[in-house]
Write an enzyme that holds these catalytic residues in place. Structure first.
Site, PDB file in Angstrom:
ATOM      1  N   PRO A   1      41.370  -0.643  50.531  1.00  0.00           N
ATOM      2  CA  PRO A   1      41.855   0.740  50.508  1.00  0.00           C
ATOM      3  C   PRO A   1      40.978   1.674  51.347  1.00  0.00           C
ATOM      4  O   PRO A   1      41.378   2.800  51.624  1.00  0.00           O
ATOM      5  CB  PRO A   1      41.804   1.142  49.027  1.00  0.00           C
ATOM      6  CG  PRO A   1      41.323  -0.039  48.278  1.00  0.00           C
ATOM      7  CD  PRO A   1      40.914  -1.118  49.224  1.00  0.00           C
TER       8      PRO A   1
ATOM      9  N   GLU B   1      37.306  -6.596  43.123  1.00  0.00           N
ATOM     10  CA  GLU B   1      35.936  -6.140  43.215  1.00  0.00           C
ATOM     11  C   GLU B   1      35.578  -5.680  44.612  1.00  0.00           C
ATOM     12  O   GLU B   1      36.360  -5.795  45.538  1.00  0.00           O
ATOM     13  CB  GLU B   1      35.005  -7.270  42.806  1.00  0.00           C
ATOM     14  CG  GLU B   1      35.369  -8.579  43.497  1.00  0.00           C
ATOM     15  CD  GLU B   1      35.591  -9.724  42.523  1.00  0.00           C
ATOM     16  OE1 GLU B   1      34.730  -9.907  41.659  1.00  0.00           O
ATOM     17  OE2 GLU B   1      36.589 -10.401  42.634  1.00  0.00           O
TER      18      GLU B   1
ATOM     19  N   ARG C   1      58.007  -9.972  62.115  1.00  0.00           N
ATOM     20  CA  ARG C   1      59.391  -9.633  62.488  1.00  0.00           C
ATOM     21  C   ARG C   1      59.485  -9.035  63.882  1.00  0.00           C
ATOM     22  O   ARG C   1      60.569  -8.910  64.444  1.00  0.00           O
ATOM     23  CB  ARG C   1      60.037  -8.710  61.443  1.00  0.00           C
ATOM     24  CG  ARG C   1      59.434  -7.338  61.380  1.00  0.00           C
ATOM     25  CD  ARG C   1      60.009  -6.528  60.231  1.00  0.00           C
ATOM     26  NE  ARG C   1      61.355  -6.028  60.481  1.00  0.00           N
ATOM     27  CZ  ARG C   1      61.644  -5.025  61.305  1.00  0.00           C
ATOM     28  NH1 ARG C   1      60.676  -4.407  61.958  1.00  0.00           N
ATOM     29  NH2 ARG C   1      62.879  -4.622  61.476  1.00  0.00           N
TER      30      ARG C   1
ATOM     31  N   ASP D   1      65.723  -0.498  64.066  1.00  0.00           N
ATOM     32  CA  ASP D   1      65.406   0.009  62.730  1.00  0.00           C
ATOM     33  C   ASP D   1      64.541   1.255  62.795  1.00  0.00           C
ATOM     34  O   ASP D   1      64.101   1.656  63.854  1.00  0.00           O
ATOM     35  CB  ASP D   1      64.637  -1.045  61.933  1.00  0.00           C
ATOM     36  CG  ASP D   1      65.452  -2.293  61.709  1.00  0.00           C
ATOM     37  OD1 ASP D   1      64.880  -3.281  61.264  1.00  0.00           O
ATOM     38  OD2 ASP D   1      66.668  -2.260  61.989  1.00  0.00           O
TER      39      ASP D   1
HETATM   40  N1  ADE Z   1      43.278  -3.923  48.486  1.00  0.00           N
HETATM   41  C1  ADE Z   1      43.427  -3.115  47.410  1.00  0.00           C
HETATM   42  N2  ADE Z   1      44.151  -2.041  47.709  1.00  0.00           N
HETATM   43  C2  ADE Z   1      44.511  -2.154  49.023  1.00  0.00           C
HETATM   44  C3  ADE Z   1      45.262  -1.359  49.923  1.00  0.00           C
HETATM   45  N3  ADE Z   1      45.814  -0.206  49.558  1.00  0.00           N
HETATM   46  N4  ADE Z   1      45.402  -1.796  51.186  1.00  0.00           N
HETATM   47  C4  ADE Z   1      44.840  -2.954  51.592  1.00  0.00           C
HETATM   48  N5  ADE Z   1      44.119  -3.741  50.786  1.00  0.00           N
HETATM   49  C5  ADE Z   1      43.945  -3.359  49.512  1.00  0.00           C
END
Ligand code: ADE
Length: 251
Positions: free
Chosen positions: A93, A121, A159, A174
């Site tokens: 994230p 983790e 794709r 698309d």
């Molecule tokens: N691992 C946990 N959350 C994630 C996300 N939003 N994007 C990529 N990998 C992740």
């Protein structure tokens, strides 16, 4: 004709197996256009308990993925394809946001793409420093692990590889191909529960249909994702239509 190659490092290879063996990804792999191999990080532990994580230095809650098994797993991936180039992506994230442009770039990647998935983790920073070229997030939310994110990345890039979709053009027709949302689609019957298909689509007038579709793409983008208009590929005619649509909205 090149193959798009992914080497996925994960603690849970089973999460990936289902989606890779269905529909378009399965077909792409069977056609030799897409190659995906999973590597179980736990196989690269060397202790009796096959431990992949440990508590963080400095004392805080949670666990941290240990560097050694990941370094060993990456070494094994590289040793399996001597002479090939590699490009390593960590799913997290904290990464830069994955989007259609990123998918397009990745679909043309000739190096083997190592996708490194964390789970629950944190990951020892030295993995990022020494092994990772790019850190990528699929959105501003936290998943239980990188596996679903890896599947999203694989799917969106695969794709776009020529030949993976039956009709090569359909990938670009698309949403997002030109930075706009898709226009509405209809199929038979022309009248259904009192709802009519727009006349122009039944007219056989190709020019008028193309114009209508472009206008509806612009309308959908203006209403739902106006932010996309800032980077979309727009002609002078598109800008004129957008002005008209904005007038309509004000009425
Ligand atoms: N691992 C946990 N959350 C994630 C996300 N939003 N994007 C990529 N990998 C992740």
């Amino acid at each position: 004709m090149g193959t798009l190659n992914f080497e996925v490092l994960t603690l849970f290879p089973g999460i990936l197996a289902g989606p890779l063996n269905e529909s378009i990804l399965k077909r792409g792999r069977e056609k030799g256009l897409l190659f995906v191999r999973t590597w179980d990080i736990r196989d690269y532990t060397e202790d009796k308990h096959r431990k992949t994580d440990d508590s963080p230095y400095g004392g805080e809650a949670g666990m941290v993925l240990k560097p050694e098994p990941i370094f060993r797993a990456v070494d094994a991936v590289k040793a399996a394809s001597p002479g090939d180039g590699f490009f390593t992506v960590l799913l997290s994230p904290q990464g830069t946001l994955f989007d259609q442009r990123y998918a397009e770039r990745l679909s043309r990647e000739r190096r083997r793409v190592i996708l490194l998935c964390g789970h629950y983790e944190a990951i020892d920073e030295r993995v990022k420093d020494a092994l990772v070229d790019e850190e990528v997030s699929i959105g501003d939310y936290v998943l239980t692990g990188g596996e679903l994110a890896a599947l999203v990345v694989i799917d969106a890039a695969a794709r776009l590889v020529p030949g993976v979709l039956g009709d090569e053009e359909s990938a670009y027709r698309d949403s997002f191909g030109d930075g706009l949302l898709d226009h509405p689609h209809y199929t038979r019957p022309a009248a259904f529960q009192g709802m009519q298909v727009p006349e122009v689509l039944l007219s056989g007038n190709h020019d008028a249909i193309m114009k209508w579709r472009r206008r509806e793409s612009l309308r959908a983008t203006l209403l739902k994702r106006p932010d996309l208009l800032e980077t979309a590929d727009l002609s002078d005619e598109d800008r004129k239509v957008l002005q008209e649509l904005k007038q309509d909205v004000k009425l």
